[in-house]
Motif scaffolding. Structure first.
Motif, mmCIF file in Angstrom:
data_model
loop_
_atom_site.group_PDB
_atom_site.id
_atom_site.type_symbol
_atom_site.label_atom_id
_atom_site.label_comp_id
_atom_site.label_asym_id
_atom_site.label_seq_id
_atom_site.Cartn_x
_atom_site.Cartn_y
_atom_site.Cartn_z
ATOM 1 N N MET A 206 -46.426 130.183 107.446
ATOM 2 C CA MET A 206 -45.104 129.653 107.811
ATOM 3 C C MET A 206 -43.997 130.566 107.311
ATOM 4 O O MET A 206 -42.917 130.638 107.904
ATOM 5 C CB MET A 206 -44.941 128.240 107.252
ATOM 6 C CG MET A 206 -45.804 127.208 107.955
ATOM 7 S SD MET A 206 -45.618 125.526 107.289
ATOM 8 C CE MET A 206 -46.754 125.596 105.881
ATOM 9 N N TRP A 209 -42.877 133.024 109.905
ATOM 10 C CA TRP A 209 -42.347 132.509 111.171
ATOM 11 C C TRP A 209 -41.042 133.202 111.556
ATOM 12 O O TRP A 209 -40.106 133.298 110.762
ATOM 13 C CB TRP A 209 -42.129 131.015 111.074
ATOM 14 C CG TRP A 209 -41.322 130.417 112.216
ATOM 15 C CD1 TRP A 209 -40.104 129.844 112.145
ATOM 16 C CD2 TRP A 209 -41.702 130.364 113.580
ATOM 17 N NE1 TRP A 209 -39.675 129.420 113.374
ATOM 18 C CE2 TRP A 209 -40.656 129.727 114.295
ATOM 19 C CE3 TRP A 209 -42.838 130.783 114.297
ATOM 20 C CZ2 TRP A 209 -40.696 129.508 115.660
ATOM 21 C CZ3 TRP A 209 -42.875 130.556 115.670
ATOM 22 C CH2 TRP A 209 -41.808 129.926 116.329
ATOM 23 N N LYS A 218 -44.829 128.173 113.119
ATOM 24 C CA LYS A 218 -43.635 127.344 113.020
ATOM 25 C C LYS A 218 -43.948 126.082 112.205
ATOM 26 O O LYS A 218 -44.890 125.355 112.525
ATOM 27 C CB LYS A 218 -43.135 126.947 114.402
ATOM 28 C CG LYS A 218 -41.885 126.079 114.363
ATOM 29 C CD LYS A 218 -41.441 125.683 115.765
ATOM 30 C CE LYS A 218 -40.200 124.798 115.702
ATOM 31 N NZ LYS A 218 -39.750 124.387 117.058
ATOM 32 N N PRO A 219 -43.179 125.785 111.157
ATOM 33 C CA PRO A 219 -43.440 124.573 110.362
ATOM 34 C C PRO A 219 -43.150 123.314 111.172
ATOM 35 O O PRO A 219 -42.284 123.298 112.046
ATOM 36 C CB PRO A 219 -42.463 124.702 109.188
ATOM 37 C CG PRO A 219 -42.011 126.127 109.189
ATOM 38 C CD PRO A 219 -42.077 126.592 110.605
ATOM 39 N N GLU A 222 -39.265 121.399 107.531
ATOM 40 C CA GLU A 222 -38.874 122.320 106.466
ATOM 41 C C GLU A 222 -37.653 121.775 105.726
ATOM 42 O O GLU A 222 -36.744 121.214 106.341
ATOM 43 C CB GLU A 222 -38.567 123.703 107.034
ATOM 44 C CG GLU A 222 -38.326 124.761 105.963
ATOM 45 C CD GLU A 222 -38.322 126.171 106.550
ATOM 46 O OE1 GLU A 222 -39.389 126.830 106.527
ATOM 47 O OE2 GLU A 222 -37.247 126.597 107.041
ATOM 48 N N THR A 224 -34.757 122.953 102.799
ATOM 49 C CA THR A 224 -34.170 124.035 101.999
ATOM 50 C C THR A 224 -33.406 123.422 100.828
ATOM 51 O O THR A 224 -32.707 122.416 100.975
ATOM 52 C CB THR A 224 -33.218 124.906 102.834
ATOM 53 O OG1 THR A 224 -32.192 124.100 103.396
ATOM 54 C CG2 THR A 224 -33.981 125.618 103.936
ATOM 55 N N ALA A 238 -37.190 127.324 100.126
ATOM 56 C CA ALA A 238 -37.581 126.571 101.322
ATOM 57 C C ALA A 238 -38.970 125.982 101.110
ATOM 58 O O ALA A 238 -39.882 126.668 100.631
ATOM 59 C CB ALA A 238 -37.562 127.471 102.548
ATOM 60 N N SER A 240 -41.906 124.351 103.299
ATOM 61 C CA SER A 240 -42.368 124.211 104.683
ATOM 62 C C SER A 240 -43.655 123.395 104.709
ATOM 63 O O SER A 240 -44.523 123.553 103.837
ATOM 64 C CB SER A 240 -42.611 125.590 105.297
ATOM 65 O OG SER A 240 -41.439 126.381 105.224
ATOM 66 N N ALA A 252 -48.692 123.257 102.859
ATOM 67 C CA ALA A 252 -47.334 123.400 102.326
ATOM 68 C C ALA A 252 -47.140 124.797 101.749
ATOM 69 O O ALA A 252 -48.085 125.402 101.210
ATOM 70 C CB ALA A 252 -47.068 122.342 101.257
ATOM 71 N N GLU A 253 -45.928 125.294 101.872
ATOM 72 C CA GLU A 253 -45.544 126.579 101.281
ATOM 73 C C GLU A 253 -44.152 126.445 100.665
ATOM 74 O O GLU A 253 -43.287 125.765 101.225
ATOM 75 C CB GLU A 253 -45.512 127.695 102.331
ATOM 76 C CG GLU A 253 -46.850 128.028 102.950
ATOM 77 C CD GLU A 253 -46.731 129.156 103.975
ATOM 78 O OE1 GLU A 253 -45.688 129.857 103.980
ATOM 79 O OE2 GLU A 253 -47.669 129.331 104.776
ATOM 80 N N GLN A 272 -43.250 134.214 99.457
ATOM 81 C CA GLN A 272 -43.966 133.007 99.045
ATOM 82 C C GLN A 272 -43.995 132.874 97.523
ATOM 83 O O GLN A 272 -44.154 133.855 96.803
ATOM 84 C CB GLN A 272 -45.402 133.033 99.573
ATOM 85 C CG GLN A 272 -45.536 132.859 101.069
ATOM 86 C CD GLN A 272 -46.974 133.068 101.523
ATOM 87 O OE1 GLN A 272 -47.714 133.851 100.927
ATOM 88 N NE2 GLN A 272 -47.368 132.377 102.595
#
Length: 484
Positions: A206, A209, A218-219, A222, A224, A238, A240, A252-253, A272
């Motif tokens: 993600m 993306w 694409k998440p 998301e 932020t 963020a 995601s 999840a990220e 990340q």
């Protein structure tokens, strides 16, 4: 001769009543002086030693001044935050100069708390005396001592610059839609072997993306979150989420935006910071036990200790799964704890739209000093326009065994005397010391009705003493006129 002693007694009466008049005049003149303590002339008889059979010799009267220093005046509200009064016993400790104080420099005591900030930022009252207090050290502690005046410093509010506070905690209140359709990338990730477009946090994530090129995944949702670094700079994280084919699980990220804000170690790409699975219970709450069972596959194996640890910009190269702030930012290391299980919400999975209810963070951007507040305990606190507060010092109060015996000096202040006993430095509201009242001033203890009544009685007493002199004079004149 008795007539001579009567004459001298009359003179002592004039002298004593003159002293009483002086005390009354001083009181009336200071009826509007902040923190003024009234004085009063008190009389005591003087008796001469008498010789038997030689008549009576008048001694007269002696006046002594009594100072009602321990009598407290009424506190009156003002509009200045640095005006201070004391509700109870105690005195402010003041000095005649602000800087470079030596042990031999005089320390005075006053209740005149009309303090203002001078051109160097020190608190100074209308008599030019500087307020003393215990400073707050770098760790936020105050070291007090009841008998050491050397620990006190002149309180300075002008030296407080701007400040910032780094973010250390994020509370996330958000919902992920449980009926969210599973994406093709998540489906490919569950296939054996994985499909061509399978989601993979290392190769097809993600974080990669790009809506313009279609690269990456694409998440499904998301979030932020703005955070503050050690300099008060604004950074963005963020979170995601991508729904998994396994019920109640999401990929999840967490990443930095932009990715250039961080330098990452092995296993992390495109900014990340953390990758893994998030699991939910069948009633939509975060499943702590399931995430613990997932271990290294979970976003946080221990959701109660969900923390991101950023290395400093000048730190050593990050290890695998580690990350530092980018070298060009020049900022300090930082730990940010995620509260995903808050009682007020936390991260949930209900069958309603994916939405962020709230993201609560501490930390602030750079802010300037907006005002100074002093509370009832005497703590002087700087308040900045970014919401940060910082304690500067604590006002010290001095108490005495016999405050009425203090020696008065100019500027409505007092010195220690032999009769007053030694001082004891105390924090406001402790050990018999009163509380500090900000935006308040202590009124003079002079009562005009009492003073005017005293004027009348003193005037009559003075006139009566003068009559003694004129009568004695007439008697002496009569005696001299016997022989002609």
């Amino acid at each position: 001769m008795s007539i001579n002693s009567a004459l001298l007694a009359g003179v002592s009466g004039l002298t004593a009543n003159s002293a009483a008049l002086a005390a009354i005049s001083q009181n009336i003149a200071n009826v509007n002086t902040v923190g003024y303590k009234r004085s009063q002339g008190e009389f005591q008889t003087v008796v001469n030693s008498q010789s038997q059979g030689a008549g009576y010799s008048a001694g007269g009267v002696l006046a002594t001044a009594r100072h009602f220093t321990s009598q407290n005046g009424q506190l009156q509200r003002t509009s200045s935050a640095t005006d201070l009064g004391i509700a109870g016993q105690g005195f402010f400790v003041v000095t005649e100069k602000a800087e470079n104080l030596a042990p031999t420099d005089a320390r005075l005591f006053t209740r005149a708390g009309a303090f203002r900030v001078d051109n160097l930022g020190y608190l100074k009252n209308t008599a030019g005396l500087y307020l003393q207090g215990w400073p707050v050290d770098a760790n936020g502690n105050i070291n007090t001592d009841p008998s050491d005046l050397g620990r006190l410093r002149t309180i300075n509010v002008g030296s407080v610059g701007g400040t910032a506070e780094a973010t250390t905690r994020i509370q996330l209140n958000a919902n992920l839609k449980s009926s969210q359709a599973v994406s093709a990338e998540a489906t490919d990730a569950a296939a054996i072997p994985p499909g061509a477009n399978a989601y993979d946090p290392s190769t097809n994530s993600m974080a990669m993306w790009n809506p313009e090129t279609g690269a990456g995944v694409k998440p499904d949702f998301e979030v932020t979150v703005p955070v503050s670094d050690s300099k008060g700079g604004q950074r963005t994280l963020a979170l995601s989420f991508l729904k998994s084919t396994t019920p109640n699980q999401w990929f999840a990220e967490i990443r930095a935006v932009p990715a250039g804000d961080v330098l990452t170690g092995a296993n992390l790409n495109n900014g990340q910071l953390k990758t893994g699975l998030v699991a939910f219970t069948q009633d939509g709450r975060l499943d702590v036990d399931a995430m613990t069972a997932l271990g290294a596959s979970a976003l946080f194996a221990d959701p109660a200790n969900a923390t991101l640890n950023f290395g400093a910009s000048d730190g050593a190269a990050p290890a695998a799964d580690g990350f530092n702030w980018a070298a060009n930012l020049g900022i300090d290391d930082q730990s940010i704890a995620f509260d995903l299980t808050a009682a007020a919400g936390g991260l949930t999975q209900y069958d309603s739209a994916s939405v962020v209810q709230a993201t609560l963070t501490n930390g602030t951007a750079f802010g300037n000093l907006s005002e100074v507040k002093i509370d009832e305990k005497g703590f002087v606190t700087a308040i900045f326009d970014n919401g940060v507060t910082r304690q500067i010092a604590q006002v010290a109060l001095a108490t005495f065994p016999s405050p009425d015996s203090l020696t008065s000096v100019s500027g409505n202040a007092f010195r220690v005397s032999q009769g007053s006993g030694t001082f004891n430095l105390k924090q406001a509201g402790t050990g018999g010391a009163g509380l500090v009242g900000a935006s308040q001033l202590e009124a003079s203890t002079v009562d005009l009705s009492t003073e005017f009544t005293g004027l009348i009685t003193t005037q009559r007493a003075y006139s009566a003493s003068s009559k003694i002199i004129t009568t004695a004079d007439e008697m002496l004149a009569e005696l001299i006129s016997i022989k002609r």
